[in-house]
Design a protein around this motif. Structure first.
Motif, short mmCIF file in Angstrom:
data_model
loop_
_atom_site.label_atom_id
_atom_site.label_comp_id
_atom_site.label_asym_id
_atom_site.label_seq_id
_atom_site.Cartn_x
_atom_site.Cartn_y
_atom_site.Cartn_z
N ASN A 77 0.76 -1.13 -0.02
CA ASN A 77 -0.01 -0.27 0.30
C ASN A 77 0.59 1.12 -0.29
OD1 ASN A 77 -2.08 -1.46 -0.31
ND2 ASN A 77 -2.71 -0.74 2.14
N ILE A 78 1.70 1.08 0.23
CA ILE A 78 3.01 2.39 1.34
C ILE A 78 3.37 2.48 -0.29
CG2 ILE A 78 4.69 3.24 2.13
CD1 ILE A 78 3.97 1.84 4.56
N VAL A 79 4.06 1.84 -1.23
CA VAL A 79 4.10 1.63 -2.27
C VAL A 79 3.57 1.93 -3.14
CG1 VAL A 79 5.66 0.12 -4.07
CG2 VAL A 79 5.99 -0.45 -2.02
N ASN A 80 2.96 1.74 -3.36
CA ASN A 80 1.94 1.93 -4.39
C ASN A 80 1.74 3.18 -4.28
OD1 ASN A 80 0.74 -0.50 -5.32
ND2 ASN A 80 -0.55 -1.17 -4.12
N ILE A 81 0.70 4.11 -3.64
CA ILE A 81 0.82 5.14 -3.05
C ILE A 81 2.01 6.18 -3.71
CG2 ILE A 81 0.16 7.51 -1.90
CD1 ILE A 81 -1.67 5.38 0.01
N ALA A 82 2.89 5.68 -2.55
CA ALA A 82 4.34 6.53 -2.34
C ALA A 82 5.18 6.82 -4.05
CB ALA A 82 5.38 6.04 -1.61
N LEU A 83 5.29 5.15 -4.55
CA LEU A 83 6.03 4.72 -5.58
C LEU A 83 5.84 4.96 -6.86
CD1 LEU A 83 9.45 4.65 -6.40
CD2 LEU A 83 9.10 2.28 -5.50
N VAL A 84 4.53 4.14 -6.63
CA VAL A 84 3.51 3.73 -8.05
C VAL A 84 3.33 5.19 -8.24
CG1 VAL A 84 2.10 3.08 -9.20
CG2 VAL A 84 3.75 1.36 -7.27
N LEU A 85 1.89 5.78 -7.39
CA LEU A 85 1.61 7.07 -8.27
C LEU A 85 2.71 7.63 -8.55
CD1 LEU A 85 -1.37 7.72 -8.87
CD2 LEU A 85 -1.92 8.33 -6.70
N GLY A 86 3.72 8.14 -7.67
CA GLY A 86 4.85 8.67 -7.21
C GLY A 86 5.12 8.92 -8.61
N ALA A 87 5.41 7.99 -9.44
CA ALA A 87 6.18 7.69 -10.19
C ALA A 87 5.15 7.97 -11.58
CB ALA A 87 6.96 6.80 -10.52
N THR A 88 4.44 8.13 -11.40
CA THR A 88 3.38 7.75 -12.73
C THR A 88 2.67 9.19 -13.07
OG1 THR A 88 2.33 5.38 -12.23
CG2 THR A 88 0.85 7.10 -12.89
N VAL A 214 9.80 -8.10 -0.97
CA VAL A 214 8.39 -8.65 -1.04
C VAL A 214 7.82 -6.93 -1.63
CG1 VAL A 214 6.11 -10.32 -0.61
CG2 VAL A 214 9.11 -10.51 -0.48
N ALA A 215 7.10 -6.76 -1.12
CA ALA A 215 6.65 -5.36 -1.20
C ALA A 215 5.93 -4.54 -2.51
CB ALA A 215 5.90 -4.63 -0.11
N PHE A 310 8.54 8.52 0.36
CA PHE A 310 8.94 7.20 -0.01
C PHE A 310 10.33 6.42 0.50
CE2 PHE A 310 10.87 3.15 -2.51
CZ PHE A 310 9.85 2.00 -2.23
N VAL A 311 11.06 7.83 -0.28
CA VAL A 311 12.92 7.34 0.05
C VAL A 311 12.57 7.94 1.37
CG1 VAL A 311 14.62 8.71 0.38
CG2 VAL A 311 13.36 8.65 -1.55
N GLY A 312 12.00 8.90 2.22
CA GLY A 312 12.36 8.75 3.90
C GLY A 312 11.72 7.64 4.32
N TYR A 313 10.64 6.82 4.24
CA TYR A 313 9.69 5.49 5.07
C TYR A 313 11.02 4.77 5.07
CZ TYR A 313 7.77 0.93 5.31
OH TYR A 313 7.68 0.58 5.86
N THR A 314 12.24 4.49 3.56
CA THR A 314 12.42 3.58 3.44
C THR A 314 14.25 3.85 4.51
OG1 THR A 314 12.04 3.15 1.12
CG2 THR A 314 14.28 2.72 1.56
N VAL A 315 13.71 4.68 4.38
CA VAL A 315 15.44 5.08 6.11
C VAL A 315 14.87 5.36 7.26
CG1 VAL A 315 16.48 7.43 6.21
CG2 VAL A 315 16.18 7.25 3.70
N TRP A 316 13.65 5.42 6.83
CA TRP A 316 13.11 5.41 8.62
C TRP A 316 13.04 3.67 8.31
CZ3 TRP A 316 6.98 5.93 9.86
CH2 TRP A 316 7.31 5.01 11.35
#
Length: 323
Positions: A77-88, A214-215, A310-316
């Motif tokens: 869910n986090i990847v979908n909004i932050a990375l997928v929608l962000g990149a789109t 996996v996410a 997404f970058v901030g969450y990954t660092v966290w």
């Protein structure tokens, strides 16, 4: 090790091809049935591209790895909004319609709140799983009925590609849809297998593998499907894909995993991952509302903000693991 690397590389190449086939079939089906692209995005793309999450979480629950199931669903869910929608939207901005603000985003917020509430007692029981599945049926029913009432408002321009899409027969549309989805799932599975093999060699924990590799791996269908839809001018379909996928992940994927076996998640999931998912969903709603009120496209500024989240969450995530 080399076999795992080969699975990731070849899987990615096939994934990109199958996404185009999948989107072409979905658009042809929308045209033939004369239903809104957003509805096709929510129901067919959203549920279809969430199939890898469902498969991975079911296997994880059956094999006694519940945290992998939760990490996969919430991480996706986090990847979908932050990375997928962000990149789109970085590639192709999206116009926010009134129904997104009045119906779809509030439903997504409600679903996220239910997920947080169910985890607050420290366990996801079989009863919780039943509640999630019932809620999934209700939410999808609401979206289907209201979307059909609105009619088909998409198709912003008449292009050669759009004319060709209208000429597909129902059988061709369904054929391309199911072929694309099948190859999407198989290639995603190959990528996830290769990534988990590599991660295991590097000594990463089960929860971290679920939240990251996996996410991201199981979100690859959403990513390539949304990018392909945006590139073809099907913006409603791209956004519907993300919203539908997140609803299905939170209710369907977690619900089925809890039905298979009760889940007792670690406290970090509630304090870090559910918190991040909730904040991100609120941020998305605020940005959509701003774009709608100011009559601006949901575009590059919003996309950059989401990717930075997404970058901030990954660092966290990395910091909490290393502590």
């Amino acid at each position: 090790m080399w076999l795992a690397i080969l699975a990731v590389v070849v899987g990615l190449a096939i994934l990109v091809w199958s996404a185009d086939v999948f989107i072409d079939g979905a658009v042809a089906l929308a045209n033939k049935l004369n239903v809104p692209s957003f509805l096709i995005g929510v129901i067919i793309l959203g549920l279809g591209t969430s199939a890898p999450e469902m498969i991975v979480s079911m296997l994880a629950a059956l094999e006694g790895s519940p945290e992998l199931a939760l990490g996969n669903a919430y991480g996706s869910n986090i990847v979908n909004i932050a990375l997928v929608l962000g990149a789109t939207v970085l590639i192709s901005p999206i116009i926010i319609r009134k129904s997104i603000i009045n119906r779809d985003m509030p439903l997504l917020l409600l679903v996220t709140a239910v997920a947080a509430w169910q985890l607050s007692d420290g366990v996801l029981s079989n009863t919780d799983g039943i509640v999630l599945i019932v809620l999934l049926v209700v939410v999808l029913g609401i979206q289907i009925i209201l979307s059909l009432r609105e009619g088909n408002h998409e198709h912003e321009g008449d292009t050669v590609e759009e004319t060709a899409k209208a000429e597909h027969s129902m059988a061709q549309g369904l054929g391309r849809l199911f072929l694309g989805l099948l190859v999407l799932i198989l290639s995603s599975r190959a990528i996830v297998w290769g990534a988990i093999e590599l991660a295991t060699l590097w000594g990463l924990s089960e929860l971290i593998i679920g939240l990251t590799i996996v996410a991201i791996g199981t979100s690859l269908p959403e990513l390539v499907a949304s990018l392909s839809a945006a590139r073809k001018g099907e913006h409603d379909m791209a956004l519907g894909n993300i919203i539908g996928s997140n609803v299905f992940n939170t209710l369907g994927v977690v619900g089925v995993a809890a039905l298979i076996a009760p889940i007792t998640p670690s406290s970090i999931i509630l304090s870090r991952d559910i918190l991040a998912m909730g904040l991100l969903t609120l941020l998305l709603f605020a940005m959509c509302l701003f774009a709608f009120k100011t009559k601006r496209a949901f575009g590059r500024t919003s996309g950059t903000t989401l990717v930075l989240f997404f970058v901030g969450y990954t660092v966290w995530l990395i910091q909490t693991v290393s502590m």
